[in-house]
Scaffold this motif. Structure first.
Motif, mmCIF file in Angstrom:
data_model
loop_
_atom_site.group_PDB
_atom_site.id
_atom_site.type_symbol
_atom_site.label_atom_id
_atom_site.label_comp_id
_atom_site.label_asym_id
_atom_site.label_seq_id
_atom_site.Cartn_x
_atom_site.Cartn_y
_atom_site.Cartn_z
ATOM 1 N N LYS A 77 0.756 -1.332 0.172
ATOM 2 C CA LYS A 77 -0.083 -0.069 0.070
ATOM 3 C C LYS A 77 0.845 1.299 -0.020
ATOM 4 N N LEU A 78 2.045 1.072 -0.088
ATOM 5 C CA LEU A 78 2.998 2.363 -0.077
ATOM 6 C C LEU A 78 3.673 2.526 -1.331
ATOM 7 N N SER A 79 3.892 3.944 -1.484
ATOM 8 C CA SER A 79 4.716 4.307 -2.634
ATOM 9 C C SER A 79 5.788 4.938 -2.225
ATOM 10 N N VAL A 80 6.714 4.765 -3.106
ATOM 11 C CA VAL A 80 8.261 5.767 -2.732
ATOM 12 C C VAL A 80 8.243 6.809 -3.911
ATOM 13 N N CYS A 81 8.401 8.130 -3.411
ATOM 14 C CA CYS A 81 8.396 9.246 -4.613
ATOM 15 C C CYS A 81 9.531 9.989 -4.240
ATOM 16 N N ARG A 82 9.785 10.842 -5.317
ATOM 17 C CA ARG A 82 10.866 11.850 -5.434
ATOM 18 C C ARG A 82 10.052 12.982 -5.665
ATOM 19 N N VAL A 83 10.253 13.806 -4.828
ATOM 20 C CA VAL A 83 9.114 15.178 -4.780
ATOM 21 C C VAL A 83 10.033 16.264 -4.867
ATOM 22 N N ASP A 84 9.555 17.203 -5.956
ATOM 23 C CA ASP A 84 10.430 18.431 -6.151
ATOM 24 C C ASP A 84 9.770 19.415 -5.297
ATOM 25 N N VAL A 85 10.381 20.044 -4.391
ATOM 26 C CA VAL A 85 9.884 21.179 -3.553
ATOM 27 C C VAL A 85 10.472 22.347 -3.797
ATOM 28 N N GLY A 86 10.850 22.705 -4.975
ATOM 29 C CA GLY A 86 11.424 23.746 -5.273
ATOM 30 C C GLY A 86 13.170 23.861 -5.288
ATOM 31 N N ASN A 87 13.586 23.928 -4.065
ATOM 32 C CA ASN A 87 14.956 24.131 -3.539
ATOM 33 C C ASN A 87 15.666 22.538 -3.639
ATOM 34 N N GLU A 88 14.690 21.748 -3.389
ATOM 35 C CA GLU A 88 15.340 20.139 -3.513
ATOM 36 C C GLU A 88 14.380 19.364 -3.806
ATOM 37 N N VAL A 89 14.929 18.087 -3.857
ATOM 38 C CA VAL A 89 14.016 17.135 -4.364
ATOM 39 C C VAL A 89 13.953 16.214 -2.909
ATOM 40 N N LEU A 90 12.805 15.818 -2.525
ATOM 41 C CA LEU A 90 12.798 14.776 -1.267
ATOM 42 C C LEU A 90 12.190 13.390 -1.510
ATOM 43 N N ASP A 91 12.831 12.685 -0.826
ATOM 44 C CA ASP A 91 12.164 11.305 -1.000
ATOM 45 C C ASP A 91 11.226 11.055 0.112
ATOM 46 N N ILE A 92 10.069 10.595 -0.447
ATOM 47 C CA ILE A 92 8.934 10.635 0.373
ATOM 48 C C ILE A 92 8.226 9.364 0.278
ATOM 49 N N VAL A 93 7.953 8.498 1.475
ATOM 50 C CA VAL A 93 7.017 7.569 1.377
ATOM 51 C C VAL A 93 5.542 7.912 1.511
ATOM 52 N N CYS A 94 4.712 7.476 0.564
ATOM 53 C CA CYS A 94 3.189 8.149 0.819
ATOM 54 C C CYS A 94 2.327 6.688 0.757
ATOM 55 N N GLY A 95 1.468 6.742 1.531
ATOM 56 C CA GLY A 95 0.402 5.784 1.756
ATOM 57 C C GLY A 95 -0.833 5.876 0.901
ATOM 58 N N CYS A 98 0.499 15.784 1.983
ATOM 59 C CA CYS A 98 -0.728 15.664 2.873
ATOM 60 C C CYS A 98 -2.307 15.532 2.336
ATOM 61 N N SER A 99 -3.198 15.153 3.154
ATOM 62 C CA SER A 99 -4.422 15.175 2.709
ATOM 63 C C SER A 99 -5.209 16.164 3.475
ATOM 64 N N GLU A 100 -6.394 16.695 3.008
ATOM 65 C CA GLU A 100 -7.031 17.839 3.460
ATOM 66 C C GLU A 100 -7.345 17.575 5.038
ATOM 67 N N ASP A 101 -7.611 16.449 5.486
ATOM 68 C CA ASP A 101 -7.895 16.056 6.862
ATOM 69 C C ASP A 101 -6.650 16.611 7.680
ATOM 70 N N GLU A 102 -5.352 16.112 7.112
ATOM 71 C CA GLU A 102 -4.250 16.380 7.794
ATOM 72 C C GLU A 102 -3.978 17.921 7.955
ATOM 73 N N LEU A 103 -4.375 18.644 7.103
ATOM 74 C CA LEU A 103 -4.004 20.089 7.054
ATOM 75 C C LEU A 103 -5.169 20.782 7.667
ATOM 76 N N GLY A 104 -6.607 20.000 8.120
ATOM 77 C CA GLY A 104 -7.390 20.699 8.788
ATOM 78 C C GLY A 104 -8.329 21.346 7.958
ATOM 79 N N LEU A 105 -8.267 21.018 6.756
ATOM 80 C CA LEU A 105 -9.105 21.794 5.566
ATOM 81 C C LEU A 105 -10.559 21.255 5.478
ATOM 82 N N SER A 106 -10.701 19.963 5.530
ATOM 83 C CA SER A 106 -11.726 19.079 5.553
ATOM 84 C C SER A 106 -11.470 17.824 6.312
#
Lengths: 806, 345
Positions: A61-79, A119-127
């Motif tokens: 159920k997990l994915s391994v991602c390379r995410v560009d956040v502008g000034n760097e590229v992060l390794d993030i595991v996302c479910g 993030c999901s919206e729930d995690e950010l308190g948006l919904s």
């Protein structure tokens, strides 16, 4: 009222700060309660671009991602199931704490390093959305702060709206005031409406059967408009304004209500039977289930919206379960109406169904704005759902809006405000506020135009402008109430006001000062006690006045006497270690009097409570406890203070909580009672020592006192002669009986008699009472022999009548 | 030695003995020995018959002189000894011993503040009136332009006795009662008293005190309202106190004003030193009362001419009391803990 600043700016080009705006609105009568950021805590969130996304080798159920956040590229595991390459996402970097309290740390998930979180919206308190991560628009740039990228409303003014300003329960209303405050233009958003050729009137007809309940009911019809989730901008904006997003049609009705102040209701047109809407009062005891699944019993004052067969909505309060918009709805009947505010209020209160809609209907909505509101709402609904809007508005308006015509006299404004209100200022102010002005008195009185008097027609959204004083208030509001200068008036009084007796309030104040001077501490207790307490003290149930809606059972009845409160205070103070308590209270007691105007007989009482040590026990005061003589002495002191005649004291049943109880009389009039609280009762208040209470009827004392006059008596010229005499009296013979026996003889030269000593031999059957008799002649010095003769007369009579020995 | 010489010899002997006498009893002993009925002087005097008639006048004269001299010496010695004793007593006196004070009575802080406010306003010409705490819906609401089913009724949570009888939620019904009783202007009254709301938390108690003010006359204007309130606030809190008027809404006044005063703690600066002021929450202002020009609907309800002018104000006594004494918890007002009450002596 929550006002996102960016929303407001869509109506008025205000460029200043939120604080400055709030301060200015406060001075216009719209009080700023605070400025909040509904998205607080989201500042560190940035936009990320998922460059690569692959399955986690160890977890399905997990994915391994390379995410560009502008000034760097992060390794993030996302479910999340929806994460995929190319997505724009919201990223929290390591070290950030989310609004829900979660701090993101560098972690290794089943062997794969993860440096952040998508993030999901729930995690950010948006919904409440937590099924997957947020999918952001593709045009966003990686590294961009999320708040900025989404244009979220980060500054929200919380403004408190007084009940008269229903027109300000909307962004539009606040925008009008902002435009007024800063002389800015007001722009209404355009309703880009595209209609089909099918007339709405073919789809539904409207019949108002009770115009006094509903002066106007209008509707539009949408076809092929499927219910769906609203776009992010709409959901986030509703979130900022404190409203939960539901689905596109419902969200639009809420959005337009917040924006324009007009509550709307969306029906699933498929469920409206007979393609007709009827508006009238409910039948007596008619049942109806609102969309929150509560079933209510209605009466004819409740406004019902009905189709050909049944109720489909409780007008202005809540829609029905039977006609609400569901996931399957695609034909929408959009209602925009005006209801009688009193009926809405009564229904909402009775059924405890207060809603944002009823709140606005109670305060009045703008009947003339209905078409614009419908057009704007329908166009937005069509845009969001891809549906079409039928041609035209179906409307019934048995009572078109009629603006009042108010005469405004410039001079009256000047008189009432005390400052000059120049003609030009009056005219421009009222015009800016949306009023129409016509110079001159009302047509029937004169034809000549008079620049000092206007006929003013207020705008249809200002229901609070109904009379001249209302318009004058508007003038001074814009003039600035804080610019009114202070002037001390000379207060003129009619001569009839003079020579009146001391007011009751002044008398009560004087009593308080007397008590304070005597060394008593003033207590102030609530006027309510509990039935339980009164029962406990033995107070009869009749005559009590109950509170219909008490805050608690501790406060469900008005006090019939002051003792209960003082006993509670005694408990409080004993708990705090007090050894001596001397309290007094001056307050009202209440007894039911059904025949009177207020059904209550209120009488003012003075209560005194003495407990424990007479002094604090420190040197040089002697250690002694309060006793009957203390409480009696205090009452006697007051009687002398008020120049009352001598009091008499009778042991009798005065209050169920006192034993002994003593009635206190001035002549024949009972002025109150005193006594010792029964030990069993006192024990409940943790009082181990005697508790002495007196309760005096201040209204009686006040009346008596008013008739008392101080008369000077010349001082005696000749000396007094005293004789002391001791009687051995059996127990049970009251001192008062001996005194009365001596005084009843009316000895012509006896000026005074008083008890000067009391001695009780231990174990004896008698007590020794020593009296001092004072004799005086007004014209000569008395001889010993004649004094002795009179003394003997007095003594022998006492011995004979009362059977005592000398 | 003749008798006269013997007489004269008493003086030095007495004085010598006196000088050695250091206590009052010693002096009294000497007095008895010399001046007493059986003392030396009397002994010599009793020998008068021994003298010739010619000698007697001189002897008598000398005896008197000696007696006076002895008396004087003794008095002087007594005075010295008394003075010494007084001095010794004064030296023993302890001025720091506690006093025998009567119990210290106190007035409740709301009484103190209510009285202060009333005295300022009566000084300005207002009369004090009082009236019932259980009120009719008419006096409490209807006549004050608060019809049934009006949203403004939400502003006050009411405790009901019956559907039409309430615990008064404000002292404003006293305006109605005063005008109904007076029938026509002028009228200048204040009404202090208890009021009741269905409300209880850290800043609300179900009972509290208000003072209502009402002035109705010809040519009463908003400037006068500001004048009275400014005078009142200055009297209560000091001359430098600023008063701010803000538009508001009360059904029984039009225009309606909310009055703020400069913050007691920070003096209106919003900050104490560099810390944000906790009393005014940095606004620099404190809301203390509501007021306004009497709404014509109220005049109509009590049968006054609608062209009357007048103002009314209502202020919460506990609020002012808390500000004045720096009390932070409203609830302790009604607990009647002596540790609280005794602070307001």
């Amino acid at each position: 009222m929550l006002v996102p600043l960016s929303w407001l700016r869509e109506f008025v080009p205000y460029q200043g700060t939120a604080q400055e705006l709030g301060d200015r609105l406060t001075m216009l009568g719209l009080e700023l309660e605070g400025i909040t950021n509904p998205f607080a805590g989201l500042e560190p969130i940035v936009v990320g671009h998922v460059q690569q996304c692959g399955k986690h080798p160890e977890a399905d159920k997990l994915s391994v991602c390379r995410v560009d956040v502008g000034n760097e590229v992060l390794d993030i595991v996302c479910g999340a199931p929806n994460v995929r390459q190319g997505l724009k996402v919201a990223v929290v970097k390591v070290g950030t704490t989310l609004p829900n309290g979660l701090t993101i740390k560098k972690a290794t998930l089943r062997g794969a390093p993860s440096c952040g979180m998508i993030c999901s919206e729930d995690e950010l308190g948006l919904s409440d959305e937590h099924d997957g991560i947020m999918e952001l628009p593709q045009h966003l740039t990686p590294g961009q702060p999320l708040l900025e990228a989404l244009g979220l409303d980060t500054e929200v003014l919380d403004i408190s709206i007084t009940p008269n300003r229903g027109d300000c329960l909307s962004i539009l209303g606040i925008a009008r005031e902002t435009a007024l405050a800063f002389s800015l233009p007001l722009t209404l958003p355009e309703a880009k409406l595209v209609e089909t050729d099918q007339p709405a009137a073919d789809a539904v007809s409207i019949h108002i059967e009770a115009p006094e309940l509903c002066p106007m009911y209008a509707a539009r019809v949408l076809e092929n408009a499927p219910s769906a989730k609203s776009p992010d901008w709409l959901r986030y904006r509703l979130h900022a304004a404190g409203v939960r997003a539901i689905s596109n049609h419902v969200d639009v009705t809420n959005y337009i209500m917040l924006e324009l102040g007009q509550p709307l209701h969306a029906f699933d047109l498929e469920t409206v039977r007979g393609a007709a809407i009827h508006v009238r009062g409910a039948d007596q005891d008619e049942k109806f289930t609102t969309l929150d699944n509560k079933t209510h019993t209605l009466n004819p004052a409740d406004i019902t919206i009905r189709d050909a067969e049944r109720i489909v909505a409780l007008g202005g309060v809540m829609g029905g379960l039977n006609s609400e918009i569901t996931d399957k709805s695609s034909r929408v009947l959009l209602e925009c109406a005006r209801f009688n505010p009193s009926n809405i209020r009564r229904t909402a209160r009775r059924l405890a169904q207060h809603s944002e809609a009823s709140y606005r209907f109670e305060r009045g909505v703008d009947q003339l704005n209905a078409d614009y509101v419908l057009n704007r709402a329908a166009s937005l609904m069509a845009e969001l759902s891809g549906g079409t809007v039928r041609k035209g508005i179906v409307k019934a308006e048995p009572k078109p809006w009629q603006a009042p015509a108010i005469t405004l006299r410039r001079q009256r404004a000047v008189d009432l405000l005390g400052v000059d209100m120049p003609t030009a200022f009056c005219e421009s102010t009222l015009t800016t506020l949306g009023c129409r002005l016509q110079a001159g008195p009302a047509a029937q009185t004169a034809n000549v135009a008079c620049p000092e008097i206007w006929q003013v027609t207020p705008p249809s959204y200002r229901h609070d402008l109904a009379c001249e004083a209302d318009l004058i208030e508007e003038l001074v509001r814009v003039y600035g109430v804080d610019n009114i200068p202070p002037v001390l008036p000379g207060i003129i009084k009619p001569l009839e006001d003079t020579g009146k007796p001391e007011p009751a309030h002044a008398f009560r104040t004087r009593i308080k000062h007397w008590a304070c001077g005597l060394g008593l501490n003033e207590a102030v207790n609530y006027s309510f006690v509990s039935h339980k307490e009164l029962d406990f003290l033995g107070q009869p149930a009749e005559g009590r006045i109950s509170i219909m809606n008490p805050l608690s059972d501790e406060q469900n009845v008005l006090r019939t006497h002051l003792a209960a409160g003082l006993l509670q205070n005694l408990r409080t103070n004993i708990a705090q270690g007090a050894n001596g308590v001397r309290l007094f209270e001056v307050a009202t007691s209440f007894v039911a009097a059904p025949q009177t105007e207020t059904t209550a007989q209120e009488s003012t009482r003075l209560a005194v409570l003495l407990y424990g040590n007479r002094f604090d026990g420190a040197w040089p005061q002697t250690q002694a406890e309060h006793d009957y003589q203390d409480i009696k002495g205090i009452v006697e002191h007051l009687a002398r203070h008020l120049h009352l005649p001598a009091l008499s004291w009778k042991q009798e049943t005065v209050a169920p909580w006192l034993a002994p109880g003593v009635g206190i009389y001035a002549g024949e009039t009972c002025i109150g009672y005193a006594g010792r609280v029964k030990p069993a009762l006192a024990d409940a208040f943790h009082a181990k020592k005697p508790v002495w209470l007196a309760e005096l009827f201040l209204d009686v004392l006040y009346t008596m006192h008013l008739t008392q006059r101080i008369r000077f008596a010349p001082m005696p010229t000749f000396p007094a002669v005293r004789r002391d005499i001791t009687f051995m009296c059996p127990h049970g013979l009251e001192v008062g009986a001996v005194l009365a026996c001596i005084q009843s003889q009316k000895l012509p030269l006896l000026a005074d008699v008083k008890l000067i000593d009391l001695f009780e031999p231990k174990g004896g059957e008698e007590r020794n009472l020593t009296f001092r008799l004072t004799f005086r002649h007004s014209e000569k010095t008395l001889q010993d022999a004649e004094v002795d003769k009179m003394r003997d007369m007095a003594v022998s009579r006492v011995c004979k009548e009362l059977g005592v020995r000398v | 030695m003749n008798l006269i010489d013997q007489l004269n010899a008493l003086v030095p002997a007495f004085e010598e003995s006196l000088a050695k006498a250091h206590t009052l009893p010693q002096v009294e002993e000497l007095q008895t020995a010399y001046l007493g009925r059986k003392g030396q002087l009397a002994g010599l005097m009793s020998r008068l018959p021994e003298l010739t008639p010619q000698e007697r006048p001189l002897f008598g004269k000398s005896a008197n002189a000696v007696k006076e001299r002895l008396q004087a010496s003794m008095n002087a010695r007594l005075a010295t000894l008394n003075a010494a004793q007084e001095e010794a007593e004064l030296a023993r006196f302890d001025a720091t011993l506690p006093g025998r004070a009567p119990w210290q009575g106190t007035l409740h802080p709301t009484t103190l503040v209510m009285e202060e406010i009333c005295s300022v306003l009566t000084g300005l010409g207002f009369d004090v009136i009082s009236g019932p705490e259980v009120e009719t819906d008419f006096h409490c609401f209807e006549a004050l332009n608060l019809p049934k089913d009006h949203p403004a009724r939400d502003m006050q949570d009411t405790l009901y006795v019956t559907d039409s009888i309430v615990m008064r939620t404000h002292t404003s019904p006293m305006q109605v009662r005063a005008m109904l009783e007076r029938k026509k202007p002028p009228l200048a009254v204040i009404a202090p008293g208890k009021v009741y709301r269905r409300d209880s938390d850290i800043t609300h108690t179900p009972m509290f005190h208000q003072i209502e003010g009402l002035l109705v006359d010809k040519n009463v204007s908003l400037t006068h309202l500001r004048g009275i309130l400014t005078a009142f606030v200055r009297q209560l809190f000091g001359k430098d106190m600023q008063v701010r008027f803000r538009p508001s809404f009360f059904p029984f006044t039009e225009p309606s004003i909310e009055v703020d005063i400069s913050c007691i703690l920070c003096g209106g600066k919003g900050h104490v030193g560099s810390t944000p002021c906790r009393v005014c929450k940095t606004t620099g202002w404190l809301e203390v009362l509501g007021c306004g020009m009497v709404d014509p609907a109220v005049f109509r309800a009590v049968g006054f001419d609608e062209e009357c002018t007048g103002f009314a104000f209502g202020l919460g006594v506990e609020r002012i009391t808390m500000l004045k004494y720096g009390i932070t918890d409203l609830r302790i007002f009604f607990e009647n803990d002596l540790r609280f009450l005794s602070q307001f002596a």
